[in-house]
Design a protein around this motif. Structure first.
Motif, PDB file in Angstrom:
ATOM      1  N   ALA A  35       0.681  -1.086   0.489  1.00 30.29           N
ATOM      2  CA  ALA A  35       0.089  -0.222  -0.005  1.00 30.29           C
ATOM      3  C   ALA A  35       0.996   1.288   0.251  1.00 30.29           C
ATOM      4  CB  ALA A  35      -0.574  -0.040   0.922  1.00 30.29           C
ATOM      5  N   ARG A  36       1.188   1.701  -0.697  1.00 28.02           N
ATOM      6  CA  ARG A  36       1.903   3.148  -1.195  1.00 28.02           C
ATOM      7  C   ARG A  36       1.347   4.086  -0.323  1.00 28.02           C
ATOM      8  NH1 ARG A  36       2.017   3.669  -8.075  1.00 28.02           N
ATOM      9  NH2 ARG A  36      -0.002   3.087  -7.559  1.00 28.02           N
ATOM     10  N   ASP A  83       9.115  -1.788   5.012  1.00 28.36           N
ATOM     11  CA  ASP A  83       9.570  -2.529   6.107  1.00 28.36           C
ATOM     12  C   ASP A  83       8.478  -3.796   6.998  1.00 28.36           C
ATOM     13  OD1 ASP A  83      12.415  -1.606   5.957  1.00 28.36           O
ATOM     14  OD2 ASP A  83      12.257  -0.261   7.896  1.00 28.36           O
ATOM     15  N   ASP A  84       6.936  -2.642   6.469  1.00 28.99           N
ATOM     16  CA  ASP A  84       6.083  -3.740   7.376  1.00 28.99           C
ATOM     17  C   ASP A  84       5.254  -4.620   6.412  1.00 28.99           C
ATOM     18  OD1 ASP A  84       6.207  -1.540   9.770  1.00 28.99           O
ATOM     19  OD2 ASP A  84       4.813  -0.671   9.240  1.00 28.99           O
ATOM     20  N   PHE A  86       7.261  -6.164   4.363  1.00 27.49           N
ATOM     21  CA  PHE A  86       7.872  -6.941   3.996  1.00 27.49           C
ATOM     22  C   PHE A  86       8.147  -8.114   5.780  1.00 27.49           C
ATOM     23  CE2 PHE A  86      10.779  -5.728   0.608  1.00 27.49           C
ATOM     24  CZ  PHE A  86      10.890  -6.076  -0.331  1.00 27.49           C
ATOM     25  N   GLU A  87       7.707  -7.793   6.393  1.00 29.13           N
ATOM     26  CA  GLU A  87       7.279  -8.625   8.057  1.00 29.13           C
ATOM     27  C   GLU A  87       6.137  -9.475   7.491  1.00 29.13           C
ATOM     28  OE1 GLU A  87       9.080  -8.414  11.276  1.00 29.13           O
ATOM     29  OE2 GLU A  87      10.230  -7.482  10.223  1.00 29.13           O
ATOM     30  N   ALA A  88       5.223  -9.149   6.461  1.00 27.66           N
ATOM     31  CA  ALA A  88       3.659  -9.456   6.131  1.00 27.66           C
ATOM     32  C   ALA A  88       4.686 -10.787   5.247  1.00 27.66           C
ATOM     33  CB  ALA A  88       2.824  -8.268   6.468  1.00 27.66           C
ATOM     34  N   GLY A  89       5.418 -10.886   4.558  1.00 24.13           N
ATOM     35  CA  GLY A  89       5.543 -11.509   3.842  1.00 24.13           C
ATOM     36  C   GLY A  89       6.003 -11.206   2.413  1.00 24.13           C
ATOM     37  N   PHE A  90       5.408 -10.988   1.079  1.00 22.91           N
ATOM     38  CA  PHE A  90       6.492 -10.650  -0.073  1.00 22.91           C
ATOM     39  C   PHE A  90       5.437 -10.450  -0.652  1.00 22.91           C
ATOM     40  CE2 PHE A  90       6.433 -15.483   0.152  1.00 22.91           C
ATOM     41  CZ  PHE A  90       8.032 -15.619   0.035  1.00 22.91           C
TER      42      PHE A  90
END
Length: 189
Positions: A35-36, A83-84, A86-90
């Motif tokens: 989400a930009r 960062d957020d 990538f914490e959730a996945g791809f």
């Protein structure tokens, strides 16, 4: 690289970025649309709505990887948001500018799989009208800008190119998922 894997979907409006992202999420919940940050008005789905002040603070901190203006709004890819994600996945990042891809790939270390989704101008027009866009003429202008962008960067390399008229969203998602698995030597699901 650093274990982080993401997908960039590049293409003109209505080329299937949202639809292919949804199909990826059906394959594995680890795929999530990035989400930009959006400063402006209009559609808010798929964006983190922000203020000009928030954007200026991110810029001052050197945390904006890429920002562009289109449809009277500003859209930003920011480091804290990535960062957020990538914490959730791809994360699946949607872009319509080659410079944006280069800024992202160079400005945020990860194993990025870069995919060109393409459809002809008349398909963009029909899809835009079918989904009820109130700004189809602006979408067509963006299609033209995307074509010019591609022509201006003939050396741009793509990990995968998908004709979204010939391939279903599910087929495109399957191809992307397979490519990620091949590149990393591991299953993504």
């Amino acid at each position: 690289m650093n274990g982080k894997r993401g997908v960039v979907l590049y293409g003109p409006p209505a080329s299937g970025k949202d639809t292919v992202t949804a199909a990826l999420a059906e394959l594995s919940p680890r795929y999530t649309q990035f989400a930009r940050l959006k400063v402006g008005t209009g559609k808010s789905t798929g964006y983190r709505m922000g203020t000009a002040e928030q954007l200026h603070e991110l810029e001052a901190a050197g945390a904006v990887v890429y920002a562009n203006s289109r449809y009277g709004n500003t859209y930003a890819i920011d480091k804290p948001g990535l960062d957020d994600a990538f914490e959730a996945g791809f994360p699946v990042v949607h872009l319509g500018q080659v410079d944006g891809i280069r800024s992202l790939v160079d400005g945020y270390p990860a194993d990025w799989t870069v995919v060109l989704l393409w459809c002809p101008r008349e398909v963009t027009e029909q899809r835009s009208e079918d989904r009820g866009d109130g700004d189809t003429s602006a979408r067509l202008a963006a299609w033209e800008a995307t074509r010019e962008d591609l022509d201006a960067h003939p050396g741009m390399s793509w990990d995968l190119t998908v004709d979204t008229v010939a391939a279903s969203p599910q087929e495109a998602a399957r191809l992307i998922d397979q490519l990620l698995a091949q590149r990393t030597g591991a299953a993504t699901a």
